[in-house]
Write a protein that holds these residues in place. Structure first.
Motif, PDB file in Angstrom:
ATOM      1  N   UNK A  65       1.156  -1.359  -0.305  1.00  0.00           N
ATOM      2  CA  UNK A  65      -0.144   0.145  -0.334  1.00  0.00           C
ATOM      3  C   UNK A  65       0.811   1.008   0.037  1.00  0.00           C
ATOM      4  N   UNK A  66       1.976   1.431   0.764  1.00  0.00           N
ATOM      5  CA  UNK A  66       2.899   2.348   0.792  1.00  0.00           C
ATOM      6  C   UNK A  66       3.163   2.726  -0.970  1.00  0.00           C
ATOM      7  N   UNK A  67       3.764   1.690  -1.276  1.00  0.00           N
ATOM      8  CA  UNK A  67       4.562   1.461  -3.048  1.00  0.00           C
ATOM      9  C   UNK A  67       2.959   2.493  -3.906  1.00  0.00           C
ATOM     10  N   UNK A  68       1.875   1.384  -3.705  1.00  0.00           N
ATOM     11  CA  UNK A  68       0.359   1.978  -4.402  1.00  0.00           C
ATOM     12  C   UNK A  68       0.113   3.882  -3.770  1.00  0.00           C
ATOM     13  N   UNK A  69       0.360   4.254  -2.420  1.00  0.00           N
ATOM     14  CA  UNK A  69      -0.204   5.605  -2.199  1.00  0.00           C
ATOM     15  C   UNK A  69       1.179   6.149  -1.880  1.00  0.00           C
ATOM     16  N   UNK A  70       1.813   6.513  -2.174  1.00  0.00           N
ATOM     17  CA  UNK A  70       3.405   7.112  -1.567  1.00  0.00           C
ATOM     18  C   UNK A  70       3.014   8.914  -0.795  1.00  0.00           C
ATOM     19  N   UNK A  71       1.722   9.062  -1.418  1.00  0.00           N
ATOM     20  CA  UNK A  71       1.688  10.421  -1.034  1.00  0.00           C
ATOM     21  C   UNK A  71       1.409  10.655  -0.195  1.00  0.00           C
ATOM     22  N   UNK A  72       1.672  11.711   1.039  1.00  0.00           N
ATOM     23  CA  UNK A  72       0.890  11.863   2.293  1.00  0.00           C
ATOM     24  C   UNK A  72      -0.870  12.482   2.092  1.00  0.00           C
ATOM     25  N   UNK A  98      -4.338  12.086  -6.928  1.00  0.00           N
ATOM     26  CA  UNK A  98      -3.758  11.883  -5.587  1.00  0.00           C
ATOM     27  C   UNK A  98      -4.037   9.733  -5.558  1.00  0.00           C
ATOM     28  N   UNK A  99      -4.829   9.659  -5.862  1.00  0.00           N
ATOM     29  CA  UNK A  99      -5.386   8.298  -5.710  1.00  0.00           C
ATOM     30  C   UNK A  99      -4.512   6.977  -7.156  1.00  0.00           C
ATOM     31  N   UNK A 105      -3.767   0.471 -10.128  1.00  0.00           N
ATOM     32  CA  UNK A 105      -3.967  -0.864  -9.563  1.00  0.00           C
ATOM     33  C   UNK A 105      -5.832  -1.463 -10.163  1.00  0.00           C
ATOM     34  N   UNK A 106      -6.532  -0.950 -10.317  1.00  0.00           N
ATOM     35  CA  UNK A 106      -7.836  -0.650 -10.265  1.00  0.00           C
ATOM     36  C   UNK A 106      -8.394  -1.464 -11.874  1.00  0.00           C
ATOM     37  N   UNK A 495      -8.285   1.806   0.709  1.00  0.00           N
ATOM     38  CA  UNK A 495      -8.435   3.528   1.200  1.00  0.00           C
ATOM     39  C   UNK A 495      -8.733   3.396   2.929  1.00  0.00           C
ATOM     40  N   UNK A 496      -9.006   2.607   4.021  1.00  0.00           N
ATOM     41  CA  UNK A 496      -9.009   2.840   4.968  1.00  0.00           C
ATOM     42  C   UNK A 496      -8.017   2.760   5.773  1.00  0.00           C
ATOM     43  N   UNK A 497      -6.629   2.167   5.298  1.00  0.00           N
ATOM     44  CA  UNK A 497      -5.519   2.095   6.053  1.00  0.00           C
ATOM     45  C   UNK A 497      -4.741   3.290   5.606  1.00  0.00           C
ATOM     46  N   UNK A 498      -4.474   3.698   3.752  1.00  0.00           N
ATOM     47  CA  UNK A 498      -4.183   5.230   3.750  1.00  0.00           C
ATOM     48  C   UNK A 498      -5.086   6.173   4.266  1.00  0.00           C
TER      49      UNK A 498
END
Length: 784
Positions: A65-72, A98-99, A105-106, A495-498
């Motif tokens: 998930x860090x690779x998928x969503x590296x943005x702050x 942002x997504x 991935x989707x 998205x819940x995690x990010x």
């Protein structure tokens, strides 16, 4: 000369009094200002019963998930999205940008969902037409065995990887359903812990107030017992000087009585001894005269030569004792002076001091008790301005939330059962593919003889190839459906995690809640009726450190505790009440001048008494002569032995005892006069200072109890009351329930399922390739 003596006396007391007072104060026990106080009640927290988690998958999930969503964390974007209900093109563009990682991935997931059934359909049609390995003919080449082994090893490794993902599916599915099942109970207990914390704060405040009542009552009891307590202190101040005087007076009274008894015994013995000594003298004279007459008879030949011996038979039997009238008179006068009675009067005066203090301070104590009642009311009102009502009101919504959770519990339980069933079914379907592959590998290698003709392969080997194709067909049939589920869970869980769990852990989510205007009509300071500007993130940080309510909510900015606890006005009034008290302890004369004169006369008479003459008469002249004459005068000797000697022995003992007593009279009288004089000086010059010093020390002690208690109140309210660690623990426990248990388990499940879906592609390829080496061919290929 008189003025000179007065001046010397003043100088003496100005030097001695400070030393005496320092000795007196240093010898007193310390004021018992410390009291045993009960510990503040702390809320009983219900510990979590969730012991399982998906931590074994967390590093892989977080890395992916860090690779998928590296943005702050998009705080500003979320604020604009929440505040601006109308989405414009620019805002949609920012959200999509942002997504971008999730969109990629989707897209891959959708491509998988579309292509897998399409490829499966094409593959099935192709095989039906005899292509794509559908024609049962295998070309024999030189490297056929090497290819078979390579395909076998690759299929085995891929199947093991799929099995590993399948095991993770089983575990994460069980964790997810178990978390859902226990979440109502867990949430209820979290809310119960928060309610317990909120309810404990008023209880702790009430404990502080109860302690104030105990302290005030203790001081009131001490003031009611001013007579015994203060009187005891005054007695302790006088005891060191009066006790020696009283004891020495009693001792000299005993000496006087002993001397009187000795004189009575001496006179009694002398009265008995004197007539017997006179009779003895007469008898001896008669015997001597008879012997003399006998010696001078005419018929006594040469008797005159014995005359010198007869002349030696002479006895002075007269006992002459010095007159004891002066000593007896002095003893009688000393007894009449009643020295012991004087000492007893002094002791009665000493014992009556507490009663005198009680009588003298009755009105002052009543005034002090009135001030204490005012002080008690003042302390009881210290906490009225604290926002305790808000805390009580906050428990009602928590109770409503618990009831709502209880109402939804059956639905959540049903959802947990559905989740468990779906997860088990999905895991079992993937396990079916794994089983097909493993059966294919096992039966294929068990029934294959590399030297056999492909058209003559065994049924076992052919069955292994069929299992491979069954796994391939089943993979094409369900993989796209599974990927659709992976895609949905990925969007939700990722998205819940990010957007929730990760910013929650680093407090960015709490900072978002602090944004003004984000939540309509929400203001933490206003909700708590505080004038300070509170930040939820600061409150949360303080609560994680288990800081008290006073520091966490900055109550010092709106509540001046020091001024509320300022009781100097009342303590000053109490001081004034006792400053005006006149504790008059009537002075007493331990020994009057007449008694002192009698004691001096008694000492002088005792020192002039000469008992050596009596002792000399008893031990030398009479005794030796009587023993010497007893050899010749047996009859007289018998009389002397039976009558005179016992009285002489008794007289000798009496004289020795009297001598021992009289030898102590002079130093005893000097000692009692010295100690009585010292004690009398203390009574004459220092008793008022002692009373004042002890009165002030007593009041200081009572007020020090208050000051110590107020310091404890200040310290307790500012450092101990309302430690909000349980509130932060409830937030952290909620985060663990949502993120560590639910989201982590959910993410572990879709990642495990997606893992299996990704490896199904090479599994299909290698299974199709490997099946050709085990299935029984219809056509023979000749190899030369």
């Amino acid at each position: 000369m008189l003025n000179m003596r007065s001046r010397m006396k003043e100088v003496f007391w100005s030097c001695v009094w400070p030393l005496f007072l320092w000795t007196f104060v240093s010898g007193q026990p310390s004021c018992p200002i410390e009291m045993t106080r009960t510990e503040l009640q702390t809320p009983n927290e219900m510990p979590t019963k969730l012991t399982f988690d998906s931590a074994f998958m967390s590093p892989i999930v977080h890395s992916f998930l860090g690779s998928v969503q590296p943005n702050p964390f998009p705080k500003d974007l979320l604020v604009r999205v929440i505040k601006d209900k109308d989405f414009n093109t620019e805002m949609v563009k920012e959200v999509l940008q942002y997504q971008i990682g999730f969109l990629v991935c989707v897209a891959i997931g959708i491509l998988y969902i579309v292509l897998m059934p399409l490829i499966g359909l094409i593959f099935a049609c192709c095989r039906c037409c005899g292509n794509c390995g559908g024609r049962m003919h295998q070309q024999q080449t030189t490297n056929i065995h090497c290819k078979r082994r390579s395909f076998y090893l690759s299929t085995f490794l891929i199947t093991v990887l799929i099995l590993a993902g399948n095991i993770c599916m089983f575990l994460s599915s069980a964790n997810t359903s178990e978390t859902m099942l226990r979440s109502p109970t867990e949430l209820t207990e979290i809310l119960e812990n928060v309610k317990g914390y909120l309810n404990s704060i008023p209880q702790q405040i009430q404990q502080v107030m109860d302690e104030s009542n105990v302290t005030v009552d203790k001081v009131k009891n001490n003031l009611v017992e001013t007579g015994p307590l203060l009187g005891k202190l005054i007695q302790n101040g006088l005891k060191g000087h009066l006790d020696p005087a009283f004891n020495s007076t009693t001792e000299i009274g005993q000496v006087i009585n002993s001397t009187s008894d000795g004189l009575l015994q001496l006179n009694k013995t002398l009265e008995l001894l004197k007539p017997k000594a006179d009779a003895l003298q007469a008898n001896l004279s008669a015997v001597r005269q008879k012997i003399n007459n006998t010696l001078h008879m005419s018929d006594c030949v040469n008797c005159t030569s014995i005359q010198p011996e007869l002349d030696k038979l002479s006895l002075d039997g007269s006992l002459k004792f010095p007159d004891q009238k002066d000593l007896s008179s002095a003893v009688d006068k000393a007894i009449n002076a009643d020295v012991i009675g004087q000492a007893n009067k002094g002791r009665d005066f000493f014992d009556s001091i507490p009663e005198k203090v009680t009588n003298e301070t009755r009105l002052n104590v009543q005034n002090a008790l009135l001030e204490l009642e005012k002080l008690k009311t003042r302390i009881s009102g210290v906490t009225k301005d604290l926002p305790l009502d808000v805390l009580k009101n906050a428990s009602a919504p928590l109770t409503d939330m618990q009831k709502s959770i209880e109402d939804f519990s059956p639905y959540i339980e049903k959802s947990s059962q559905i989740s468990r069933s779906v997860g088990l079914i999905l895991s079992c379907l993937i396990l079916l593919v794994v089983i097909c592959n493993f059966l294919g590998l096992l039966l294929g290698i068990a029934g294959l003889n590399p030297k056999d003709d492909p058209t003559k392969r065994s049924g076992t080997s052919n069955c292994g190839g069929i299992f491979f194709m069954a796994g391939v067909g089943f993979s094409f049939l369900v993989s796209w459906i599974f990927m659709l589920l992976v895609l949905i869970l990925f969007i939700v869980g990722g998205n819940s995690y990010a957007l929730v769990c990760r910013p929650w852990q680093n407090k960015e989510l709490i900072q978002l809640i602090d944004t003004p205007g984000l939540i309509p009509d929400f203001n933490l300071s206003k909700a708590l009726n505080l004038n300070t500007n509170l930040k939820i993130v600061n409150v949360y940080s303080d609560c994680q450190k288990n800081k008290p309510m006073w520091i966490t909510f900055h109550l010092n900015d709106i509540f001046d505790l020091n001024s509320k606890l300022d009781v100097s006005e009342y303590t000053h009034e109490i001081y004034q009440s006792f400053e005006g008290a006149q504790i008059n302890i009537a002075n007493i004369t331990i020994l009057s001048p007449e008694v002192k004169t009698q004691l001096k006369n008694f000492s002088s008479s005792a020192s002039s008494m000469n008992v050596s003459n009596i002792t000399q008469q008893i031990n030398q002249n009479i005794k030796e002569q009587l023993h010497g004459e007893a050899k010749d005068l047996r009859d007289i000797q018998t009389e002397i032995t039976s009558d005179i000697m016992p009285l002489l022995l008794e007289l000798n003992t009496t004289v020795k005892n009297l001598s021992a007593v009289t030898s102590q009279i002079t130093p005893a009288v000097e000692n009692v006069l010295r100690k009585v004089g010292s004690a009398q000086d203390v009574l004459n010059y220092n008793i008022s200072q002692i009373v004042k010093a002890e009165s002030r020390a007593f009041i200081d002690c009572q007020l020090e109890i208050f000051l110590t208690f107020l310091h404890w109140v200040n310290q307790t309210i500012t450092e101990k009351v309302g430690r909000c660690g349980p509130a932060a623990a409830a937030v952290d426990r909620s985060e663990e329930l949502l993120c560590k248990h639910l989201v982590e388990s959910l993410n572990a499940f879709w990642l495990s399922l997606g893992w299996c879906m990704m490896f199904l592609i090479p599994s299909i390829i290698f299974s199709v390739k490997l099946a050709k080496y085990y299935r029984k061919m219809k056509y023979l290929d000749v190899y030369e």
